[in-house]
Scaffold this active site. Structure first.
Site, PDB file in Angstrom:
ATOM      1  N   HIS A 116       0.803  -1.220   0.000  1.00  0.00           N
ATOM      2  CA  HIS A 116       0.000   0.000   0.000  1.00  0.00           C
ATOM      3  C   HIS A 116       0.839   1.276   0.000  1.00  0.00           C
ATOM      4  CE1 HIS A 116       0.190   1.369   4.313  1.00  0.00           C
ATOM      5  NE2 HIS A 116       0.610   0.136   4.464  1.00  0.00           N
TER       6      HIS A 116
ATOM      7  N   CYS B 129       1.952  15.219  20.189  1.00  0.00           N
ATOM      8  CA  CYS B 129       0.529  15.293  20.488  1.00  0.00           C
ATOM      9  C   CYS B 129      -0.342  14.505  19.535  1.00  0.00           C
ATOM     10  CB  CYS B 129       0.085  16.738  20.501  1.00  0.00           C
ATOM     11  SG  CYS B 129       0.751  17.607  21.914  1.00  0.00           S
TER      12      CYS B 129
END
Lengths: 400, 339
Positions: free
Chosen positions: A202, A326
């Site tokens: 992929h 984050c």
């Protein structure tokens, strides 16, 4: 608003031609390749064809050197465990600090639970391998060296060809995680000393859930999955025929236009990179400036945080990714950027743009148009940024 | 990507009260660049009434950090200092209709900044001692006992994972695991005694198997008695990597230079390196020239597109490396204006 997809190192769009090639193997030619009847033997022929297409893409000498797997992670797991099992008198692995978690997590496990000694070779600030440390780590106990061909975050290319020669001098096997390299750089395995190579479909416009492990003929091998005799007994389990056919088609299409595509993608990437660095300021490109994947650009923007940048980009229909803490759920910036000693002022604001052959000039224009304003907006909000841009404000926290 | 509430998105995309407040008379600053988030809260307090008339923030951090800061300013404006100090991180999170658990530390950062600002207003000096509130527990993110205890009490935290979500403590190298567990157990025990927590909910020290702290990265191996890699007389010279040809430009140093070159010979060697790297600068529409060379300092002039270009620093780094490799000692390359 047309979306701009610049996260091709995460995954790529499956080519429509690939989907088209796959469909009949769901609908009509659904047979099991191991069956004796026509349903099965038709599939067998298609699998052979796909294997040959992939063989051509990676320059393998024999098509049976390719073992289809469920993806890059399985290929990596197979390679490491096979090398250890097939060479019981050796129990050391040499790898680098910047490998993909599919290598590093496994190495952590092997070290902790299976008595394997793991040497993790550091890199310099451009992400280049410390060759002296590499040489020093090789020894008579080294079972396997596993070093990535190209880094997923920065695109930095390791000189795997030469690294493999050094591994062989120490009598060790050499494996490379080439998940990001296949389809982006020319690969000719038969002219190298590489023993094993992992790849994933992929990443070059094939379907997800399929990969391959190249194992050079004559390499001692122990399967990870035991069961049926598929893949010459080296990987049991009924072949994922539609996906294998899809991978074959993607390999064929990639091979046909790779040289031209990569020249074009390099030009687009360079235009994007230079444009951003010049327009924004207080940012820099990470990775090896001389030897990097043509499609990858990771730019570290100082004094702001990556997730905030990505959210604002996403609002404008632009998809990229970040080495920031984050977004990943961890609290520290990416292990790759930390290994490269990218300062904290910038590591939290690192954004990866990864292009593909479907990237257009208009896409690059959109990003060049959007990013400077986003960076300005966030810097205006940052306590470390001063408007004149000269030096960051002094910031004197009471707790910290 | 995180699942943020509409309110979080709104306060991130349209932050209220962002920017500097020139006539602020109470300022609270928490966090740092290395921690990945930081907040500077600026308040304008009416000295007569102690009402917070204006509040602004500057935040370095992710989407939820910015949204939490924005929410904080909205919450404190119009409140007296006394009312404001009673706000908790829960109030910030509720104002935003909730935050993902892993992002609760953003709301705690807001509360910490408010505490600092209130302390500043009251004239309580927190800045003389960074860790007035007990020992520093987590060195990675600079979290002390006081902050952890406040977060545990305010949010009734009963697991190490939750403490990490709310304060970031223990989210780095994990070497503070043991003191963190002890502290959480102590605070929970105190909360049980005060009737804040049921005994069966409290965290008990040693209950969870403490994983070993992560090993330090294997930087710099102890090299066993290995023969020198190349015939390198200068030990500090990195051996050239003559494995595959570099894409561009051609590798300069075939072998480390023998020590004992005269300065004039060194200057020639430097000039040669610069000549070989010039195409790289020219490809970017600029140029580089050697201006002067003395001791460990190589002065070059950058012209054209290279002058003032951010990329130039990186390219100069490459140049510096090549020169150092050639001379077999470290040098500093500095751009200067051409005289």
């Amino acid at each position: 608003m047309t979306p701009v997809y610049l996260d091709n190192n995460a995954t790529t769009r499956v080519f429509p031609e690939v989907v088209e090639a796959m469909v009949p193997y769901f609908t009509e030619q659904f047979g099991n390749a191991s069956s004796i009847h026509a349903f099965g033997s038709d599939v067998g022929g298609a699998l052979r064809q796909a294997r040959r297409s992939l063989q051509a893409l990676i320059g393998a000498e024999f098509d049976h050197e390719i073992i289809f797997t469920s993806g890059g992670t399985e290929s990596n797991n197979t390679a490491l465990r096979s090398a250890l099992a097939a060479n019981p008198e050796r129990n050391e692995i040499v790898t680098s600090t910047v490998e993909h978690p599919a290598i590093l997590s496994l190495c952590d496990w092997l070290e902790k639970h299976e008595g394997v000694t793991v040497h993790r070779i550091p890199v310099d600030k451009q992400g280049r391998l410390d060759i002296d440390a590499y040489r020093a780590a090789l020894g008579p106990k080294t079972a396997l060296v596993s070093l990535m061909w190209a880094n997923n975050e920065t695109g930095t290319i390791f000189p795997v060809d030469g690294l493999a020669d050094l591994a062989h001098e120490a009598g060790a096997l050499f494996h490379t995680d080439a998940v990001q390299a296949v389809g982006k750089v020319p690969i000719d395995l038969k002219s190298t000393a590489i023993d094993m190579l992992s790849l994933s479909s992929h990443k070059f416009h094939g379907p997800k859930g399929l990969g391959a492990l190249y194992v050079r003929r004559g390499t001692r091998f122990r399967p990870l999955l035991r069961g049926g005799h598929q893949e010459r007994g080296r990987r049991a389990g009924t072949e994922n025929a539609p996906a294998i056919v899809g991978l074959g088609k993607a390999a064929e299409m990639t091979m046909a236009t790779m040289t031209d595509d990569m020249a074009r993608i390099t030009a687009l990437r360079d235009r994007l990179e230079k444009g951003l660095v010049q327009a924004v300021g207080h940012c820099f490109v990470t990775g090896d400036p001389y030897d990097r994947l043509p499609n990858t650009s990771t730019i570290a923007f100082e004094y702001i945080e990556g997730e905030a940048i990505l959210l604002l980009l996403n609002k404008q229909g632009i998809a990229a990714s970040s080495g920031s803490a984050c977004t990943s759920g961890s609290l520290e910036p990416s292990h790759v950027l930390r290994a490269m000693e990218i300062p904290f002022t910038a590591a939290h604001g690192a954004i990866r743009f990864s292009l593909s052959r479907e990237t257009t000039d208009a896409d690059v224009d959109r990003v060049l148009d959007a990013v400077p304003a986003i960076i300005d907006q966030l810097r205006e909000m940052s306590p470390f940024w001063s408007r004149d841009g000269a030096a960051p404000q002094t910031f004197d926290p009471a707790y910290a | 990507m995180w699942e943020y509430t509409e309110k979080v998105k709104d306060h991130f995309f349209n932050p209220r009260n962002a920017g500097a407040l020139a006539d602020a008379n109470a300022v609270g600053e928490v966090g740092s660049l290395s921690c990945g988030d930081a907040l500077k809260l600026m308040l304008k307090v009416n000295p007569e009434t102690e009402v917070i008339e204006e509040a602004k923030f500057q935040t370095f951090g992710c989407g939820s950090a910015i949204a939490s800061s924005s929410a904080l300013t909205e919450l404190v404006i119009g409140k007296t200092i006394d009312e404001a100090r009673r706000l908790t991180n829960q109030d910030i999170a509720e104002f935003l209709d909730g935050l993902p658990p892993e992002k609760m530390h953003c709301s705690v950062m807001g509360q910490e900044a408010l505490t600092a600002a209130v302390a500043a207003w009251r004239g309580e000096d927190l800045e003389d001692d960074d860790h007035e509130e007990g020992a520093l527990i987590c060195k990675c993110f600079a979290v002390d006992e006081g902050m952890i205890e406040r977060a545990v009490r305010t949010n009734k935290l009963t697991s190490i994972e939750m403490v990490t979500h709310y304060t970031k403590a223990g989210g780095g190298c994990n070497s503070c695991r043991e003191p963190l567990e002890e502290l959480l157990a102590d605070v929970n025990a105190a909360m049980v005694a005060e009737g804040m927590l049921k005994p069966e909910e409290a965290f008990v020290f040693g209950a969870a198997p403490a994983p070993k702290p992560k090993k330090k990265k294997a930087q710099g191996f102890v090299i066993p008695d290995m023969p020198p890699v190349a015939a390198a007389p200068a030990p500090q010279a990195p051996a050239p990597i003559a494995i595959t040809p570099l894409a561009a430009p051609a590798p300069v140093a075939e072998a480390p230079a023998p020590a004992g070159r005269t300065p004039a010979q060194e200057a020639i060697a430097i000039a040669r390196v610069i000549e070989e790297l010039r195409p790289v600068f020219k490809a970017d529409g600029g140029d580089v020239e050697l201006v002067d060379f003395e001791g460990g300092l190589v002065l070059v002039s950058l012209t054209g597109a290279c002058s003032g270009c951010q990329l130039a620093n990186q390219t100069l780094g490459g140049l510096q490396k090549r020169i150092a490799e050639t001379l077999g000692r470290s040098v500093r390359v500095m751009p200067v204006a051409k005289t």
